[in-house]
Design a protein around this motif. Sequence first.
Motif, PDB file in Angstrom:
ATOM      1  N   ILE A 181       0.849  -1.209   0.000  1.00 47.08           N
ATOM      2  CA  ILE A 181       0.000   0.000   0.000  1.00 47.08           C
ATOM      3  C   ILE A 181       0.879   1.252   0.000  1.00 47.08           C
ATOM      4  CG2 ILE A 181      -1.653   1.344   1.385  1.00 47.08           C
ATOM      5  CD1 ILE A 181      -2.789  -1.408   2.321  1.00 47.08           C
ATOM      6  N   GLU A 182       1.929   1.231   0.854  1.00 42.39           N
ATOM      7  CA  GLU A 182       2.830   2.394   0.915  1.00 42.39           C
ATOM      8  C   GLU A 182       3.528   2.645  -0.415  1.00 42.39           C
ATOM      9  OE1 GLU A 182       3.990   2.377   5.660  1.00 42.39           O
ATOM     10  OE2 GLU A 182       5.443   1.650   4.194  1.00 42.39           O
ATOM     11  N   MET A 183       3.917   1.537  -1.080  1.00 39.47           N
ATOM     12  CA  MET A 183       4.574   1.695  -2.384  1.00 39.47           C
ATOM     13  C   MET A 183       3.609   2.285  -3.415  1.00 39.47           C
ATOM     14  SD  MET A 183       7.724   1.174  -2.704  1.00 39.47           S
ATOM     15  CE  MET A 183       8.133   0.723  -4.378  1.00 39.47           C
ATOM     16  N   ALA A 184       2.362   1.822  -3.382  1.00 39.87           N
ATOM     17  CA  ALA A 184       1.359   2.345  -4.331  1.00 39.87           C
ATOM     18  C   ALA A 184       1.157   3.839  -4.082  1.00 39.87           C
ATOM     19  CB  ALA A 184       0.050   1.588  -4.171  1.00 39.87           C
ATOM     20  N   GLU A 185       1.105   4.210  -2.781  1.00 42.60           N
ATOM     21  CA  GLU A 185       0.934   5.637  -2.448  1.00 42.60           C
ATOM     22  C   GLU A 185       2.153   6.449  -2.886  1.00 42.60           C
ATOM     23  OE1 GLU A 185      -1.957   5.142   1.479  1.00 42.60           O
ATOM     24  OE2 GLU A 185       0.178   5.579   1.733  1.00 42.60           O
ATOM     25  N   LEU A 186       3.328   5.880  -2.684  1.00 38.26           N
ATOM     26  CA  LEU A 186       4.561   6.574  -3.075  1.00 38.26           C
ATOM     27  C   LEU A 186       4.589   6.804  -4.588  1.00 38.26           C
ATOM     28  CD1 LEU A 186       7.404   7.692  -2.557  1.00 38.26           C
ATOM     29  CD2 LEU A 186       8.279   5.348  -2.589  1.00 38.26           C
ATOM     30  N   LYS A 187       4.188   5.795  -5.347  1.00 37.82           N
ATOM     31  CA  LYS A 187       4.190   5.918  -6.806  1.00 37.82           C
ATOM     32  C   LYS A 187       3.221   7.006  -7.264  1.00 37.82           C
ATOM     33  CE  LYS A 187       5.534   1.147  -7.619  1.00 37.82           C
ATOM     34  NZ  LYS A 187       5.090  -0.198  -8.027  1.00 37.82           N
ATOM     35  N   ASP A 237      -2.413   8.790 -16.408  1.00 39.46           N
ATOM     36  CA  ASP A 237      -1.851   8.526 -17.745  1.00 39.46           C
ATOM     37  C   ASP A 237      -0.477   7.859 -17.675  1.00 39.46           C
ATOM     38  OD1 ASP A 237      -4.048   9.785 -18.812  1.00 39.46           O
ATOM     39  OD2 ASP A 237      -3.069  11.749 -18.921  1.00 39.46           O
ATOM     40  N   ILE A 238       0.136   7.861 -16.506  1.00 42.25           N
ATOM     41  CA  ILE A 238       1.493   7.315 -16.394  1.00 42.25           C
ATOM     42  C   ILE A 238       1.426   5.917 -15.774  1.00 42.25           C
ATOM     43  CG2 ILE A 238       3.835   7.705 -15.503  1.00 42.25           C
ATOM     44  CD1 ILE A 238       3.100  10.673 -15.157  1.00 42.25           C
ATOM     45  N   ALA A 239       1.829   4.926 -16.563  1.00 39.61           N
ATOM     46  CA  ALA A 239       1.869   3.552 -16.028  1.00 39.61           C
ATOM     47  C   ALA A 239       3.162   3.373 -15.237  1.00 39.61           C
ATOM     48  CB  ALA A 239       1.808   2.547 -17.171  1.00 39.61           C
ATOM     49  N   ASP A 240       3.099   2.539 -14.186  1.00 39.84           N
ATOM     50  CA  ASP A 240       4.263   2.365 -13.309  1.00 39.84           C
ATOM     51  C   ASP A 240       5.503   1.880 -14.052  1.00 39.84           C
ATOM     52  OD1 ASP A 240       2.522   3.071 -11.383  1.00 39.84           O
ATOM     53  OD2 ASP A 240       2.330   1.091 -10.458  1.00 39.84           O
ATOM     54  N   MET A 295      12.140   4.152  -9.782  1.00 38.44           N
ATOM     55  CA  MET A 295      12.343   5.341  -8.929  1.00 38.44           C
ATOM     56  C   MET A 295      11.775   5.115  -7.538  1.00 38.44           C
ATOM     57  SD  MET A 295      11.724   8.941 -10.935  1.00 38.44           S
ATOM     58  CE  MET A 295      12.214  10.040  -9.624  1.00 38.44           C
ATOM     59  N   ALA A 296      10.540   4.592  -7.506  1.00 33.94           N
ATOM     60  CA  ALA A 296       9.871   4.383  -6.219  1.00 33.94           C
ATOM     61  C   ALA A 296      10.646   3.368  -5.370  1.00 33.94           C
ATOM     62  CB  ALA A 296       8.445   3.916  -6.447  1.00 33.94           C
ATOM     63  N   ALA A 297      11.147   2.304  -6.010  1.00 32.49           N
ATOM     64  CA  ALA A 297      11.901   1.289  -5.270  1.00 32.49           C
ATOM     65  C   ALA A 297      13.176   1.899  -4.678  1.00 32.49           C
ATOM     66  CB  ALA A 297      12.259   0.140  -6.210  1.00 32.49           C
ATOM     67  N   TYR A 298      13.857   2.737  -5.467  1.00 31.28           N
ATOM     68  CA  TYR A 298      15.091   3.364  -4.984  1.00 31.28           C
ATOM     69  C   TYR A 298      14.806   4.325  -3.827  1.00 31.28           C
ATOM     70  CZ  TYR A 298      19.746   5.420  -5.000  1.00 31.28           C
ATOM     71  OH  TYR A 298      20.987   5.821  -4.631  1.00 31.28           O
ATOM     72  N   ILE A 299      13.715   5.088  -3.976  1.00 27.84           N
ATOM     73  CA  ILE A 299      13.334   6.055  -2.926  1.00 27.84           C
ATOM     74  C   ILE A 299      12.994   5.302  -1.634  1.00 27.84           C
ATOM     75  CG2 ILE A 299      11.570   7.732  -2.219  1.00 27.84           C
ATOM     76  CD1 ILE A 299      11.493   8.600  -5.219  1.00 27.84           C
ATOM     77  N   ALA A 300      12.196   4.231  -1.760  1.00 26.67           N
ATOM     78  CA  ALA A 300      11.794   3.462  -0.577  1.00 26.67           C
ATOM     79  C   ALA A 300      13.008   2.918   0.158  1.00 26.67           C
ATOM     80  CB  ALA A 300      10.863   2.329  -0.990  1.00 26.67           C
TER      81      ALA A 300
END
Lengths: 97, 353
Positions: free
Chosen positions: A11-17, A37-40, A87-92
């Motif tokens: 859930i946190e990752m989805a929110e971060l994205k 419009d932006i796919a992960d 990006m999200a994985a690196y940030i997390a």
Amino acid sequence: MQQPNNIIYKIEMAELKEELKGKIIEVLNLEDIAVADIADSDPLFGEGLGLDSIDALELIVLMDKEYGIKLSDPKQGKSIFQSIDTMAAYIAENRTK
Amino acid sequence: MKRSIYINGIGAVTAQGVWRADFFVESHPLQHAVNAVQQPSYKELISPAMARRMSRGIKMGIYAAQQALDEAHITIPDAIITGTGLGCSEDSEKFLRNVLDNEEQFLTPTAFIQSTHNTVAAQIALRLGCKGYNFTYVNRSVSFESAVLDALMQLHDGEASSILVGAVDEISDHTARLLQLIGYIKPSDVHETVKESKSPGANYAESATFFTLSQEKTAQSYCEILDLCLQNKVSQSELPTFVDKFLKKNGLQLQDIDALVLGYSGDSDFDGWYEQAEQLFDATVSLYYKHLVGQCDTSSAFGLAMAAQFVSDQAIPETAQYNTTTLDRPLKNVLLYNQFRGEDHSLVLVRSC
């Protein structure tokens, strides 16, 4: 670090994205593009969003300002900025704020 | 031998919309202290990838420049010369605000790159692929006239055959507030047109006006630009000599001028220079334009566009007429006079062709 199979982590990752997409649209002034419009997994550079080298600098500043991540090695950028997923994985993993 | 220089194309983005055939029919005097332009759609000219980094001033400049080139049927001019008083103030403010808000950290490149005064001329050149002379004059209220002077010299010397010359000034929030504080812009609660004005300050507006100047006279030519002169300081008592000297240099006398285009801005402290000029030409039609496009450092560029249109049409719409003298002869020689707060005086002479 939270476990990837943890539901809260997902859930946190989805929110971060979602947050990241919003910030990218705002910082890069991507007119006519909405978060939906932006796919992960879309490539951020070249095809996909079509960002360029000036945008890369903006993203580096965004990582520093919003998440306290300083990218000292420019070579890292290529893999980190591949997509919202990367990006999200690196940030997390590396965020300090 | 001095070559003739013609205005072969005009483009503009103003508070009354873009340059068009019925511009003066549809225009109404501005009454607000600060006026934004009526933005056209830029999508046909500027790709979304480029547009997202551009401030209003850059987009306005690109649009007006393309209009001027299209009218003259020129694809790539030999040179691009612009004038601006405050440059891309929106991005300048954005960059400086970032410096302050983030304590000099996290500075991003985009706003800084786009904040420089020569950005508009550069973006026009990049879009056209024009690798010729590219220059921007930042000389407050004679910025545009300085650009025209440069173009005239290059065209007279044969260094170029067609030159895109223009002027852009945008209004940004903080700069407008500062200009109001120092009395250059009227207070927001004052709603006076230029003619009704009894107060200091002017109604400001952003605008972009471009011209294609050429040695070649074409079927599209509006008029000929004969000469131009600039002088920083001219007192009201010195104005008759300033004007007389300029006219004599061009072999003309006061009575040879068929219409006078004046930069009346509604600033009660400084419009006296224009009243003085009207007294010199007491039997001549006097025209004004800042009631339609507002005041900015380069709004005099629109005065030239207006003069060129009227000379070409051999007609003067009522909305542009300042005095009650009627035109009873062909519109041949038109003199433009502008100044800003008693400084930066300019005279431009155009003739029908």
